[in-house]
Motif scaffolding. Structure first.
Motif, mmCIF file in Angstrom:
data_model
loop_
_atom_site.group_PDB
_atom_site.id
_atom_site.type_symbol
_atom_site.label_atom_id
_atom_site.label_comp_id
_atom_site.label_asym_id
_atom_site.label_seq_id
_atom_site.Cartn_x
_atom_site.Cartn_y
_atom_site.Cartn_z
ATOM 1 N N LEU A 105 0.783 -1.240 0.000
ATOM 2 C CA LEU A 105 0.000 0.000 0.000
ATOM 3 C C LEU A 105 0.809 1.282 0.000
ATOM 4 N N LEU A 106 2.123 1.192 0.095
ATOM 5 C CA LEU A 106 2.886 2.431 0.145
ATOM 6 C C LEU A 106 2.633 3.249 -1.111
ATOM 7 N N GLY A 107 2.362 4.540 -0.894
ATOM 8 C CA GLY A 107 2.042 5.407 -2.022
ATOM 9 C C GLY A 107 0.544 5.653 -2.131
ATOM 10 N N ARG A 108 -0.256 4.776 -1.510
ATOM 11 C CA ARG A 108 -1.719 5.006 -1.498
ATOM 12 C C ARG A 108 -2.243 4.523 -0.167
ATOM 13 N N GLU A 109 -1.477 4.769 0.884
ATOM 14 C CA GLU A 109 -1.831 4.248 2.190
ATOM 15 C C GLU A 109 -2.936 5.076 2.845
ATOM 16 N N GLY A 114 -2.528 13.244 9.771
ATOM 17 C CA GLY A 114 -1.263 13.618 9.158
ATOM 18 C C GLY A 114 -0.234 12.507 9.108
ATOM 19 N N GLY A 115 -0.624 11.304 9.443
ATOM 20 C CA GLY A 115 0.330 10.194 9.349
ATOM 21 C C GLY A 115 -0.352 8.995 8.743
ATOM 22 N N ILE A 116 0.412 7.937 8.566
ATOM 23 C CA ILE A 116 -0.157 6.710 8.025
ATOM 24 C C ILE A 116 -0.988 6.033 9.107
ATOM 25 N N ASP A 117 -2.151 5.568 8.712
ATOM 26 C CA ASP A 117 -3.000 4.846 9.660
ATOM 27 C C ASP A 117 -2.632 3.366 9.572
ATOM 28 N N LEU B 186 9.529 10.012 9.869
ATOM 29 C CA LEU B 186 10.193 8.823 9.348
ATOM 30 C C LEU B 186 9.361 7.566 9.512
ATOM 31 N N HIS B 187 8.698 7.466 10.632
ATOM 32 C CA HIS B 187 8.008 6.211 10.902
ATOM 33 C C HIS B 187 6.527 6.248 10.549
ATOM 34 N N ARG B 188 5.976 7.438 10.418
ATOM 35 C CA ARG B 188 4.523 7.477 10.274
ATOM 36 C C ARG B 188 4.008 8.195 9.038
ATOM 37 N N THR B 189 4.898 8.714 8.200
ATOM 38 C CA THR B 189 4.383 9.383 7.007
ATOM 39 C C THR B 189 4.863 8.684 5.744
ATOM 40 N N ARG B 190 4.192 9.011 4.653
ATOM 41 C CA ARG B 190 4.547 8.407 3.375
ATOM 42 C C ARG B 190 5.980 8.763 3.001
ATOM 43 N N GLY B 192 8.448 9.414 4.924
ATOM 44 C CA GLY B 192 9.382 8.639 5.736
ATOM 45 C C GLY B 192 9.500 7.201 5.273
ATOM 46 N N ARG B 193 8.368 6.579 5.006
ATOM 47 C CA ARG B 193 8.421 5.175 4.594
ATOM 48 C C ARG B 193 9.082 5.055 3.223
ATOM 49 N N THR B 194 8.919 6.097 2.398
ATOM 50 C CA THR B 194 9.576 6.056 1.103
ATOM 51 C C THR B 194 11.091 6.176 1.265
ATOM 52 N N VAL B 195 11.527 6.899 2.308
ATOM 53 C CA VAL B 195 12.963 6.947 2.598
ATOM 54 C C VAL B 195 13.471 5.515 2.819
ATOM 55 N N TYR B 196 12.741 4.754 3.595
ATOM 56 C CA TYR B 196 13.134 3.368 3.836
ATOM 57 C C TYR B 196 13.117 2.562 2.534
ATOM 58 N N ALA B 197 12.080 2.782 1.742
ATOM 59 C CA ALA B 197 11.961 2.026 0.494
ATOM 60 C C ALA B 197 13.148 2.316 -0.419
ATOM 61 N N VAL B 198 13.499 3.589 -0.544
ATOM 62 C CA VAL B 198 14.619 3.964 -1.405
ATOM 63 C C VAL B 198 15.912 3.351 -0.873
ATOM 64 N N GLY B 199 16.055 3.358 0.454
ATOM 65 C CA GLY B 199 17.259 2.762 1.035
ATOM 66 C C GLY B 199 17.294 1.258 0.848
ATOM 67 N N GLY B 200 16.117 0.633 0.833
ATOM 68 C CA GLY B 200 16.057 -0.814 0.667
ATOM 69 C C GLY B 200 16.401 -1.213 -0.751
ATOM 70 N N SER B 201 15.767 -0.589 -1.699
ATOM 71 C CA SER B 201 16.066 -0.845 -3.102
ATOM 72 C C SER B 201 15.531 0.313 -3.913
ATOM 73 N N GLU B 202 16.444 1.119 -4.429
ATOM 74 C CA GLU B 202 15.990 2.308 -5.135
ATOM 75 C C GLU B 202 15.256 1.942 -6.422
#
Ligand code: ATP
Ligand code: MG
Lengths: 510, 320
Positions: A105-109, A114-117, B186-190, B192-202
Motif C-alpha cells: 500500500l505504500l504510495g496510497r496508504e 497527518g500520518g499513516i494509519d 520517518l516512521h509514520r508518514t509516506r 518517511g516510509r519512502t525513505v526506507y523504500a529507497v534505502g532498501g532498493s531504489e
C-alpha cells in the motif's frame, strides 16, 4: 469478448535502442478493455522492454503511446500508475526491508492525523492478500518470505488499486498450480469488470487457458497479433522462435533409456533441520538426475539448502564419497564439488553490474581458490562454451548482466555454476522465466551432464519437467519426504496425487 | 500457499543492543564513581549533546536513504558564524534564526539536486559541501565572534527545573522536539516510509511508483535543516561563532547513528537509535572525564572500537 470497444492502450511504431541492441523496432500493440492479452516471445524478444516503455520506465526513441484516446508520454512509473496502469514487473521489485502491508500500500496508504494509519493499512493489506488466497501477517517484513510469496505480494500491490490496465510480466514464474489458479480467478473477475490485462508467461498452458488475444514478438519486432483461439501451439511456437521445434521432442525419452549405476556420491541419512525439513534419507549417484517434487513450502528449497550447507542441519549426517562431511557453510560444500543454483537470482548469485564473463570467472576462481589461478585461455574457452551451450543472448561475454533480459540472466546464473564443473549440481527452479526453446536446451544440458557423470538434484514447480528428466523422483509434502519414485515408470498424475495428499501409501522404489 | 511467519523482532535487535550498551556503560560509571548515578549527570548528557542529537536525527534520514552527509559539521560552524555576526550587526533574533535555517536547507537542497541530477556519489558531493561551508565561515570572519545579544544569552542560560532538582536547558527541549518530529515523519508518514523504500532498493521503489526523486533530494534538505538548527543550538551552547567550531562533528553524528543500529547501506534503522547512540558517546565521554587521568583522546579510541564492533555485528545480521 466483444470487438466493439476501442483499445484502451494503443502503441504505434514503438522503437527503442539500447547501446548495441535494438530492443524494439517499430512495434504496434493494442490492448482492449475486458480482455486478457498475452505478450509472447523468446527470452530477450523485448516483452519487458515494451512493457517498460508503456509504463514510463523507458522513453521510446520513436512511436507513440495512446491511453484511453489521449497520447501520453510518462516520465516515471509513478505517473503511469496515476493514469491507471498497474504493473507487476518481472522479478520481484519490492522492498525487502519494509513490511508486507507497506509493500502493498505504500504510495496510497490510508492516512489519519497527518500520518499513516497503520492499523487500517494492515487491515486493508490483509483483505487484498485474502483476495488472492494468501494468508500471511501483513506486519511481517517482506524479506522473511520466500520468493513465491513475494511474487504474490507484488500481485496484491497491483490489484490493490482500481486500475483500467493491469500489466503482469511473468507473474507466475515461481507460483504453484494452486496459486496460479487463484491468480487466474482474480484475473477473470477483473477482466469481466472491464480491466484490460496484459499477461506475459513462458507457460503455454497458462497462456492458452487465460488469454483472449496474443501479440508475438521476435527479436524486438512484431510478428503478429491473433485471437488465441485462432492459433495452435505449433504455429505459435514457430512464430516465436522463427523455426520449427525438434529439440523439445528429442529429449522426451532420453531419460527413459538411462539406468545410472555410478557410485553413490552423496548420501544423507536422517538429515534434517527443525522448522525447515523433517529428517530424510537420500542417496544420489554419480550420473543420476534426482527430481524433487512438491508444493511451495513443502520443503524443496530447504532440503537443497541443507545439502549445500546454506543452512545448518540439526540432525543426521551427510556422506560424500562414503566419508562423512560436515558442512560448515556453502564454502565447504563448494569445496566438496557441490553447486547450488538458487531460485533467488536477484538476491543471491549474480553481480548485476559485472559482465557475463566476469561473473563466470568469479565463480570459477572462487571454486578453485585464489591460489590456483586459471590461465586466461581456459577461462575464455569455458565462458565461450557455456555461452553457446545455453544460447545466452547477446552472446557477448562483455555484456553487463544487468542489461540482459530476465531469462538470459537465469541462463547466466546457471552457467555460473556449470563452469565450476561440480560433481553434484543442485538446480532450484533453473528454468524459471526461460522460454520453451531454451528450456529444452537446459533440459538437454542436464541430461548431457548426467551422462558425463555429474549428479543432479533438480527442483522445479513444473511437474512435467521434473518427471521428464528425472531418473528418480523424491516427493515432498509438508516439509517431509513422503515418497521416492522411479522416474522412468512414473507419470505426472501419480506424482500429483501424492503431492495433493491423497491417502497414497508410501512407496519406495530404488 | 499460506506461510505464517512468526514475527521476529530481529529488526529491533541493533537498537536494543545499543540500549544495553548504554545501560552497561552507565552502570559501570555508577558503580565506580560517586555521584555518577545522578539525575543531573543524565541531564548533562542531554545538555552537552543537544546539537549532536539534532544532527543525528537529520543524518538518520540520509543514511536510511542509502546516502551520507559529510557537510553537517561545517554547516554547524557556518550557522554559528552567521548567528554571531548577524547578532553583532544588530539583526533581530528571529531574522537570524530564519536566515540560518534557510541557509542550511538551501545548501542541503543544492547538494541533493547535484547528487540526483548528475548521479554523483553523495560522499563526493557532501565532501564538497563540507569544504564550501567551512570556507564560507572564514569569508565572514577568521576570528571567533562572541555573542552578546541579551535575548540570546538569556535563552542560553535559562534553566528549566525538573522535579528532583534536575535542571535542563531549552536546547534539550528543542532537541527532543526534533527527535519527536523526526520519528513522526520517518516512521509514520509516506515520505518517511519512502525513505526506507529507497534505502532498501531504489530501483524497486521507482518501479513501485514511489516519488524517489523527492525523497532522495528531500533527505539532504532535512539534514541541512537539522544541521543549521544544530548550529543554532551550538551557538547557544558556546555563545560564539567560529569557523573552527564543530570540526569533525559530522563523524560523531555518523558514529552515533551507526552505533544506534542504522545500517550504513540504508533501509534499516530508527531515529531513536541515533539518540541512544549519542547518549552512548556522551556517557563514554563522561566516564573518561570522571576517571580523570585518561586523556580525552581515549574517547575517540573507544568510539572507534565500538564502531568497528557495531559494523561487524550489522554485517553478520544482514547476511544472516
Ligand atoms: N537496460 C538495458 N540496457 C541494455 N540492454 C537492455 C536493457 N534492458 C533490456 N535490454 C536488452 O533488450 C532486449 C530485450 O529484453 P527484454 O527484457 O525486453 O526481453 P524479454 O522479452 O522480456 O525476455 P525474458 O523472457 O527473458 O524476460 C534484450 O536483448 C536485452 O538484453
Ligand atoms: Mg522479460
Amino acid at each position: 469478448m466483444t470487438e466493439s470497444p476501442p483499445p484502451v492502450v494503443e502503441m504505434r511504431g514503438i522503437s527503442l535502442a539500447f547501446p548495441g541492441v535494438k530492443a524494439l523496432q517499430d512495434v504496434d500493440f493494442r490492448l482492449f478493455p475486458g480482455e486478457v492479452h498475452a505478450l509472447m516471445g523468446e527470452n530477450g524478444a523485448g516483452k519487458s522492454t515494451l512493457i517498460k516503455t508503456l509504463t514510463g520506465v523507458h522513453r521510446p526513441d520513436g512511436g507513440q503511446v495512446v491511453l484511453g484516446g489521449d497520447e501520453v508520454a510518462f516520465t516515471s512509473p509513478g505517473e503511469a500508475q496515476h493514469a491507471g496502469i498497474s504493473t507487476v514487473y518481472q522479478e520481484v521489485n519490492l522492498c525487502a526491508n519494509l513490511t508486507v502491508a507497506e509493500n502493498i500500500l505504500l504510495g496510497r496508504e490510508p492516512r489519519r492525523f497527518g500520518g499513516i494509519d497503520f492499523p487500517a493499512m494492515r487491515k486493508r493489506a490483509k483483505e487484498v492478500l485474502a483476495r488472492i488466497g494468501v494468508h500471511i501477517d501483513p506486519a511481517s517484513s517482506l524479506g522473511e518470505h520466500p520468493i513465491a510469496v513475494q511474487q504474490l505480494v507484488a500481485i496484491a500491490r497491483a490489484i490493490a488499486i482500481d486500475c483500467r490496465v493491469l500489466v503482469l510480466d511473468e507473474p507466475t514464474s515461481s507460483l504453484d498450480a494452486g496459486e496460479v489458479a487463484e491468480l487466474f480467478r482474480i484475473m477473470r473477475v477483473l477482466r469481466d469488470e472491464g480491466v484490460a490485462i496484459l499477461f506475459v508467461s513462458h507457460f503455454l498452458d497458462q497462456v492458452y487457458e487465460i488469454s483472449d488475444r496474443m501479440t508475438v514478438l521476435r527479436n524486438g519486432a512484431l510478428v503478429g497479433e491473433h485471437l488465441t483461439a485462432d492459433v495452435d501451439r505449433r504455429t505459435l511456437i514457430a512464430q516465436m522462435i522463427g523455426r520449427d521445434l525438434g529439440a523439445l521432442e528429442a529429449i522426451e525419452d532420453a531419460a527413459e533409456k538411462r539406468h545410472p549405476d555410478g557410485p553413490v556420491l552423496v548420501h544423507a541419512s536422517g538429515l534434517g533441520r527443525r522448522g525447515a525439513i523433517d529428517p530424510f534419507d537420500l542417496e544420489i549417484r554419480a550420473g543420476e538426475v534426482v527430481g524433487l517434487a512438491g508444493l511451495l513450502g513443502s520443503g524443496r528449497t530447504e532440503l537443497a539448502r541443507l545439502l549445500f550447507g546454506a543452512d545448518r542441519a540439526d540432525s543426521g549426517r551427510l556422506l560424500v564419497d562414503g566419508a562423512p562431511l560436515r558442512l560448515r557453510g556453502p564454502r565447504s560444500a563448494i569445496a566438496a564439488g557441490i553447486a547450488f543454483s538458487s531460485e533467488d537470482r536477484k538476491g543471491e548469485g549474480l553481480v548485476a553490474d559485472l559482465s557475463i564473463r566476469d561473473n563466470l570467472v568469479l565463480a570459477m576462481q572462487a571454486a578453485r581458490g585464489w591460489t590456483r589461478p586459471l590461465p586466461r585461455r581456459t577461462k575464455d574457452q569455458l565462458v565461450e562454451k557455456y555461452l553457446k551451450a545455453l544460447d545466452i543472448r547477446p552472446a557477448n561475454p562483455d555484456a553487463l548482466v544487468r542489461t540482459l533480459s530476465g531469462g538470459n540472466q537465469q541462463k547466466v546464473l546457471l552457467a555460473r555454476w556449470l563452469v565450476t564443473e561440480p560433481r553434484l549440481l543442485i538446480l532450484d527452479e533453473p528454468t524459471r522465466g526461460i522460454d520453451i526453446g531454451a528450456k529444452a536446451q537446459i533440459q538437454q544440458l542436464v541430461t548431457t551432464l548426467a551422462a558425463e557423470g555429474t549428479a543432479v538434484l533438480f527442483i522445479s514447480a513444473e511437474l512435467e519437467e521434473v518427471v521428464r528428466i528425472s531418473d528418480r523422483i523424491v516427493v515432498l509434502r509438508d516439509r517431509r519426504k513422503i515418497a521416492e519414485l522411479d522416474g522412468s515408470t512414473t507419470g505426472v498424475d501419480e506424482v500429483v496425487e501424492l503431492i495433493a495428499g491423497g491417502a497414497a501409501p508410501e512407496k519406495v522404489v530404488s | 500457499m499460506t506461510t505464517l511467519a512468526p514475527r521476529v523482532p530481529s529488526r529491533f535487535l541493533p537498537v536494543l543492543a545499543t540500549v544495553a550498551l548504554f545501560v552497561i556503560a552507565f552502570g559501570v560509571g555508577s558503580a565506580r564513581y560517586d555521584g555518577f548515578a545522578s539525575g543531573q549527570v543524565i541531564a548533562n548528557l542531554f545538555i552537552d549533546n543537544a546539537f549532536l542529537i539534532v544532527l543525528a536525527a537529520g543524518m538518520t534520514f540520509v543514511i536510511l536513504s542509502g546516502g551520507i552527509d559529510l557537510s553537517v559539521g561545517s554547516v554547524v560552524a557556518l550557522s554559528t558564524m552567521v548567528t554571531a555576526s548577524g547578532l553583532q550587526a544588530g539583526w533581530p533574533v528571529s531574522l537570524v534564526i530564519v536566515a540560518v535555517l534557510l541557509i542550511g536547507s538551501t545548501l542541503g537542497l543544492l547538494m541533493g539536486l547535484v547528487i540526483h541530477k548528475f548521479d554523483i556519489q553523495p560522499f563526493i558531493v557532501t565532501l564538497a559541501g563540507m569544504f564550501l561551508a567551512r570556507g564560507l565561515c572564514f569569508v565572514i570572519s577568521v576570528e571567533s565572534v562572541s555573542i552578546k545579544d541579551r535575548t540570546f544569552r538569556d535563552v542560553a542560560t535559562a534553566a528549566i527545573r525538573l522535579p528532583g532538582g534536575v535542571t535542563i536547558t531549552y536546547n534539550v527541549v528543542i532537541a527532543l522536539l526534533v527527535v519527536a518530529a523526526a520519528m513522526h515523519v520517518l516512521h509514520r508518514t509516506r515520505f518517511g516510509r519512502t525513505v526506507y523504500a529507497v534505502g532498501g532498493s531504489e530501483s524497486s521503489a521507482l518501479l513501485m511508483g514511489l516519488p524517489t526523486t523527492r525523497v532522495k533530494v528531500g533527505v539532504y534538505v532535512i539534514s541541512g535543516l537539522c544541521s543549521s538548527l544544530a548550529g543554532l543550538l551550538f551557538s547557544l551552547y558556546m555563545l560564539s561563532g567560529y569557523g573552527l567550531h564543530a570540526v569533525g562533528m559530522e563523524l560523531d553524528a555518523i558514529a552515533a547513528v551507526v552505533i544506534g543500529g542504522t545500517l550504513l547501506a540504508g533501509g534499516v534503522g530508527y531515529v531513536l537509535g541515533g539518540l541512544v547512540g549519542v547518549l552512548v558517546l556522551g556517557t563514554i565521554q563522561t566516564l573518561i572525564s570522571f576517571q580523570g587521568t585518561l586523556s580525552s583522546w581515549w574517547t575517540k579510541i573507544v568510539i572507534g572500537v565500538l564502531l568497528l564492533v557495531f559494523i561487524a555485528v550489522q554485517r553478520t545480521m544482514v547476511r544472516r
